[in-house]
Write a protein that holds these residues in place. Structure first.
Motif, PDB file in Angstrom:
ATOM      1  N   VAL A  76      14.699  -7.114  16.261  1.00 53.86           N
ATOM      2  CA  VAL A  76      15.277  -7.960  15.220  1.00 53.86           C
ATOM      3  C   VAL A  76      16.310  -8.900  15.834  1.00 53.86           C
ATOM      4  N   ASN A  77      16.490 -10.051  15.193  1.00 49.41           N
ATOM      5  CA  ASN A  77      17.411 -11.073  15.675  1.00 49.41           C
ATOM      6  C   ASN A  77      18.794 -10.850  15.075  1.00 49.41           C
ATOM      7  N   ARG A  78      19.520  -9.929  15.667  1.00 49.51           N
ATOM      8  CA  ARG A  78      20.901  -9.655  15.258  1.00 49.51           C
ATOM      9  C   ARG A  78      21.682  -9.193  16.473  1.00 49.51           C
ATOM     10  N   GLY A  79      22.994  -9.199  16.356  1.00 46.57           N
ATOM     11  CA  GLY A  79      23.812  -8.621  17.401  1.00 46.57           C
ATOM     12  C   GLY A  79      23.703  -7.105  17.382  1.00 46.57           C
ATOM     13  N   GLY A  80      24.277  -6.475  18.391  1.00 45.28           N
ATOM     14  CA  GLY A  80      24.252  -5.021  18.450  1.00 45.28           C
ATOM     15  C   GLY A  80      23.049  -4.504  19.210  1.00 45.28           C
ATOM     16  N   GLY A  81      23.043  -3.200  19.404  1.00 44.33           N
ATOM     17  CA  GLY A  81      21.996  -2.569  20.188  1.00 44.33           C
ATOM     18  C   GLY A  81      20.900  -1.958  19.346  1.00 44.33           C
ATOM     19  N   THR A  82      20.565  -0.709  19.663  1.00 43.74           N
ATOM     20  CA  THR A  82      19.469  -0.004  19.006  1.00 43.74           C
ATOM     21  C   THR A  82      20.039   0.912  17.930  1.00 43.74           C
ATOM     22  N   PHE A  83      19.572   0.711  16.697  1.00 36.23           N
ATOM     23  CA  PHE A  83      20.085   1.467  15.554  1.00 36.23           C
ATOM     24  C   PHE A  83      18.960   2.243  14.887  1.00 36.23           C
ATOM     25  N   LEU A  84      19.306   3.425  14.429  1.00 40.40           N
ATOM     26  CA  LEU A  84      18.405   4.240  13.622  1.00 40.40           C
ATOM     27  C   LEU A  84      18.790   4.079  12.158  1.00 40.40           C
ATOM     28  N   HIS A  85      17.805   3.859  11.304  1.00 40.84           N
ATOM     29  CA  HIS A  85      18.035   3.704   9.870  1.00 40.84           C
ATOM     30  C   HIS A  85      17.385   4.869   9.132  1.00 40.84           C
ATOM     31  N   LEU A  86      18.122   5.463   8.191  1.00 41.29           N
ATOM     32  CA  LEU A  86      17.629   6.610   7.439  1.00 41.29           C
ATOM     33  C   LEU A  86      18.335   6.694   6.090  1.00 41.29           C
ATOM     34  N   PRO A  87      17.721   7.333   5.115  1.00 42.85           N
ATOM     35  CA  PRO A  87      18.471   7.669   3.896  1.00 42.85           C
ATOM     36  C   PRO A  87      19.665   8.556   4.262  1.00 42.85           C
ATOM     37  N   GLY A  88      20.772   8.365   3.561  1.00 44.89           N
ATOM     38  CA  GLY A  88      22.005   9.047   3.926  1.00 44.89           C
ATOM     39  C   GLY A  88      22.897   8.175   4.787  1.00 44.89           C
ATOM     40  N   GLN A  89      22.397   6.985   5.080  1.00 40.00           N
ATOM     41  CA  GLN A  89      23.146   5.979   5.833  1.00 40.00           C
ATOM     42  C   GLN A  89      23.223   4.734   4.961  1.00 40.00           C
ATOM     43  N   GLY A 157      22.876  -9.835   8.421  1.00 42.71           N
ATOM     44  CA  GLY A 157      23.114  -8.516   9.006  1.00 42.71           C
ATOM     45  C   GLY A 157      24.452  -7.991   8.532  1.00 42.71           C
ATOM     46  N   GLY A 158      24.958  -6.963   9.189  1.00 44.33           N
ATOM     47  CA  GLY A 158      26.233  -6.410   8.736  1.00 44.33           C
ATOM     48  C   GLY A 158      26.548  -5.071   9.356  1.00 44.33           C
ATOM     49  N   MET A 159      26.720  -4.051   8.485  1.00 46.12           N
ATOM     50  CA  MET A 159      27.206  -2.745   8.940  1.00 46.12           C
ATOM     51  C   MET A 159      26.244  -1.632   8.556  1.00 46.12           C
TER      52      MET A 159
END
Length: 235
Positions: A76-89, A157-159
């Motif tokens: 994806v075209n955003r700053g930051g590294g590798t993120f995991l996305h899940l319910p509860g986040q 993007g964001g947090m």
């Protein structure tokens, strides 16, 4: 001219739908000449996104396990590294006119981090800015990450805030290039933490940190197109 911040509570939302809606909101706000901004607040089904500072080697499980867990992997075209996305986040995407708010990317990051620290304070969790990766850390480790971009002076993007996630799930990816532990607010507090509580505090504190006097809450969005889930695994 509007100086309002509209906040859309979107519940569980696929990444494709979130990205598409962000792009439409970004184009709309870029065409305005006021301070009007948008927050898109949601939780995502299992997915991994790799930003401009990430790499596929940050994914610490093999392809077969990714498929069996139904976790797709996206560049994806955003700053930051590798993120995991899940319910509860909790995911909070900010689409705001940086120049008209007298903010740059550095100012936006400062607003994000200030809101994270203030939210943690509301929960009686001592927190500070992370030196490992943009976001916030507590005693147990880093619980929030920032991955934002800008086009035509409008942010996207964001947090991501890990509210209540099992540690073994968080360890499926390498979030930073350092040995800083990744954790969740519920682990730090040693008790369940409601996503709704974190959401309310973050919206309130972030709107203030970005310079908005007030905000308007909405459930759903008239332009939201929810997509059918697909699983992608790229090298």
């Amino acid at each position: 001219m509007s100086s309002s911040l509209d906040v859309f509570l979107l519940g569980a939302l696929e990444l494709d739908s979130a990205i598409e809606l962000q792009e439409r909101m970004r184009d709309e706000i870029a065409g305005r000449n006021d301070r009007h901004g948008v927050l898109l607040v949601c939780e995502h089904p299992p997915a991994i996104t790799i930003g401009r500072e990430g790499r596929f080697a940050d994914v610490l499980i093999d392809r077969d396990e990714l498929v069996s867990r139904r976790i797709d992997v996206r560049w994806v075209n955003r700053g930051g590294g590798t993120f995991l996305h899940l319910p509860g986040q909790l995911a909070i995407n900010a689409i705001v006119p940086l120049e008209r708010l007298a903010l740059g990317l550095t100012g936006l990051r400062s607003a994000f981090e200030a809101s994270l620290i203030a939210m943690a304070g509301d929960l009686k969790v001592p927190a500070e800015r992370s030196t490992a990766a943009p976001g916030a850390v507590c005693r147990c480790g880093q619980f929030a990450f920032i991955g934002a971009g800008v086009r035509d002076w409008v942010s996207y993007g964001g947090m991501l805030v890990n509210v209540s996630l099992p540690q073994e799930i968080l360890d499926l990816v390498r979030w930073t290039d350092t040995d800083v532990r990744v954790t969740s607010l519920s682990a730090q507090r040693t008790r369940p933490t409601a996503v709704s509580t974190v959401r309310e505090s973050l919206i309130r504190n972030l709107s203030q940190a970005m310079g908005y006097d007030s905000y308007h809450l909405f459930t759903g969005h008239p332009l939201l197109h929810r997509t059918t889930r697909k699983v992608y695994v790229y090298a």
